[in-house]
Design a protein around this motif. Structure first.
Motif, PDB file in Angstrom:
ATOM      1  N   MET A  99       0.923  -1.099   0.351  1.00  0.00           N
ATOM      2  CA  MET A  99      -0.172   0.250  -0.595  1.00  0.00           C
ATOM      3  C   MET A  99       0.782   1.300   0.207  1.00  0.00           C
ATOM      4  O   MET A  99       1.724   1.259   1.540  1.00  0.00           O
ATOM      5  N   LYS A 100       0.734   2.380  -1.284  1.00  0.00           N
ATOM      6  CA  LYS A 100       1.286   3.061  -0.798  1.00  0.00           C
ATOM      7  C   LYS A 100       1.217   4.304   0.316  1.00  0.00           C
ATOM      8  O   LYS A 100      -0.037   4.748   0.541  1.00  0.00           O
TER       9      LYS A 100
ATOM     10  N   PRO B 131       0.109   7.336   1.891  1.00  0.00           N
ATOM     11  CA  PRO B 131      -0.730   9.186   0.984  1.00  0.00           C
ATOM     12  C   PRO B 131       0.100  10.112   1.139  1.00  0.00           C
ATOM     13  O   PRO B 131       0.798  10.837   2.200  1.00  0.00           O
TER      14      PRO B 131
ATOM     15  N   ALA C  73       3.107   9.274  -8.683  1.00  0.00           N
ATOM     16  CA  ALA C  73       2.360   8.489  -8.484  1.00  0.00           C
ATOM     17  C   ALA C  73       2.572   7.315  -8.297  1.00  0.00           C
ATOM     18  O   ALA C  73       1.908   6.147  -7.521  1.00  0.00           O
TER      19      ALA C  73
ATOM     20  N   ASP D  12       4.968   5.561  -6.783  1.00  0.00           N
ATOM     21  CA  ASP D  12       5.354   6.243  -5.448  1.00  0.00           C
ATOM     22  C   ASP D  12       4.415   6.762  -4.135  1.00  0.00           C
ATOM     23  O   ASP D  12       4.451   5.744  -2.753  1.00  0.00           O
ATOM     24  N   PHE D  13       3.550   7.263  -4.323  1.00  0.00           N
ATOM     25  CA  PHE D  13       2.807   7.574  -3.246  1.00  0.00           C
ATOM     26  C   PHE D  13       0.883   7.412  -3.718  1.00  0.00           C
ATOM     27  O   PHE D  13       0.207   7.511  -5.383  1.00  0.00           O
ATOM     28  N   ASP D  14      -0.022   7.367  -2.721  1.00  0.00           N
ATOM     29  CA  ASP D  14      -1.478   8.076  -3.404  1.00  0.00           C
ATOM     30  C   ASP D  14      -1.407   9.241  -3.304  1.00  0.00           C
ATOM     31  O   ASP D  14      -1.966  10.029  -2.465  1.00  0.00           O
ATOM     32  N   VAL D  15      -1.818   9.730  -4.381  1.00  0.00           N
ATOM     33  CA  VAL D  15      -1.346  11.020  -4.860  1.00  0.00           C
ATOM     34  C   VAL D  15      -3.330  11.872  -4.057  1.00  0.00           C
ATOM     35  O   VAL D  15      -3.957  11.855  -5.072  1.00  0.00           O
ATOM     36  N   TYR D  16      -2.801  12.910  -2.907  1.00  0.00           N
ATOM     37  CA  TYR D  16      -4.422  13.837  -3.684  1.00  0.00           C
ATOM     38  C   TYR D  16      -4.071  15.239  -3.362  1.00  0.00           C
ATOM     39  O   TYR D  16      -3.105  16.126  -3.009  1.00  0.00           O
TER      40      TYR D  16
ATOM     41  N   ARG E 124     -11.284  12.087   4.621  1.00  0.00           N
ATOM     42  CA  ARG E 124     -10.365  11.346   4.224  1.00  0.00           C
ATOM     43  C   ARG E 124     -10.212  10.051   4.818  1.00  0.00           C
ATOM     44  O   ARG E 124     -10.427   8.938   4.510  1.00  0.00           O
TER      45      ARG E 124
ATOM     46  N   LEU F 294      -7.636  10.001   6.427  1.00  0.00           N
ATOM     47  CA  LEU F 294      -6.116   9.960   6.046  1.00  0.00           C
ATOM     48  C   LEU F 294      -5.554   9.814   7.523  1.00  0.00           C
ATOM     49  O   LEU F 294      -5.230  11.402   7.976  1.00  0.00           O
TER      50      LEU F 294
END
Length: 232
Positions: free
Chosen positions: A1-2, A4, A26, A28-32, A65, A67
């Motif tokens: 799981m990447k 955030p 993107a 390497d991360f879940d980008v927000y 979210r 997070l």
């Protein structure tokens, strides 16, 4: 799981400003990406167009979210909002990287910034930028965003919300990046404010001015990736 990663834009910008950087991160991360209120087509409420409220928007965005342990990159104004959010609502943000964030606010430094927000001069001298602002913030009129930004900067100059005391109490890692040619954030002012942060690293990026479109995004993405990895 990447892990955030929250991306925060600068003054007069929007989440779209950071899309090229988001694409590099993107894998390497879940980008927000987040557009602050009054930016990028978000409704503009002049009473909420303040740095304090933008910091609260960061906290709300993460809470909504669910997070936690979030890494944050903030460009310019976005870096200020990120640090203020972490200072006033600790616990959700794991690390912060700032680039070109102006920490040194006073009536004098605010006046310098406000000289560049003269709407008539902007229309006469940088009409292409004005057209870009119109597209970025539609349906909100570009001049309403400039007026609100002017008021926000004037308020910051009169009452800075980050200072030596609250920065010294921030217990998360912060990577302060500033361009060698950045006359907005200023190398020495950035160095001074980084020194107030207990867990800060500071780096001057060679041959780099303030505008994000003139920053080496590959090198920036690498620094964000490595800093977040070291503080995961």
């Amino acid at each position: 799981m990447k892990p955030p990663l929250l991306l925060l834009h600068g003054a007069l910008g929007s989440a779209a400003q950071l899309q090229p950087l988001a694409e590099r991160l993107a894998a390497d991360f879940d980008v927000y990406p987040l557009s602050f209120g009054g930016h990028g087509g978000q409704p503009l409420d002049a009473a909420r167009f303040t740095m304090t409220h933008f910091a609260a928007e960061v906290s709300y965005f993460l809470a909504e979210r669910g997070l936690d342990h979030v890494h944050v990159f903030g460009y310019s104004m976005g870096g200020y909002a990120a640090i203020l959010s972490a200072a006033t609502d600790p616990g959700r943000i794991r690390s912060i990287t700032t680039l070109g964030t102006k920490f040194d606010w006073s009536p004098e430094t605010a006046a310098e910034e406000l000289r560049m927000l003269d709407k008539e001069k902007m229309q006469a001298k940088i009409p292409q930028f004005v057209e870009q602002l119109s597209r970025t913030h539609a349906p909100t009129e570009w001049h309403a965003v400039v007026d609100a930004t002017t008021a926000m900067m004037r308020e910051l100059g009169e009452q800075p919300v980050l200072n030596e005391l609250n920065l010294a109490q921030l217990s998360i890692p912060v990577q302060v990046l500033v361009g060698e040619q950045d006359r907005t954030a200023g190398v020495e002012a950035s160095r001074q404010f980084a020194a107030y942060l207990p867990e800060a690293t500071f780096e001057v990026l060679p041959n780099t001015p303030h505008p994000l479109e003139r920053v080496d995004l590959a090198a920036l993405a690498l620094r964000i990736r490595e800093f977040a990895g070291a503080n995961g």
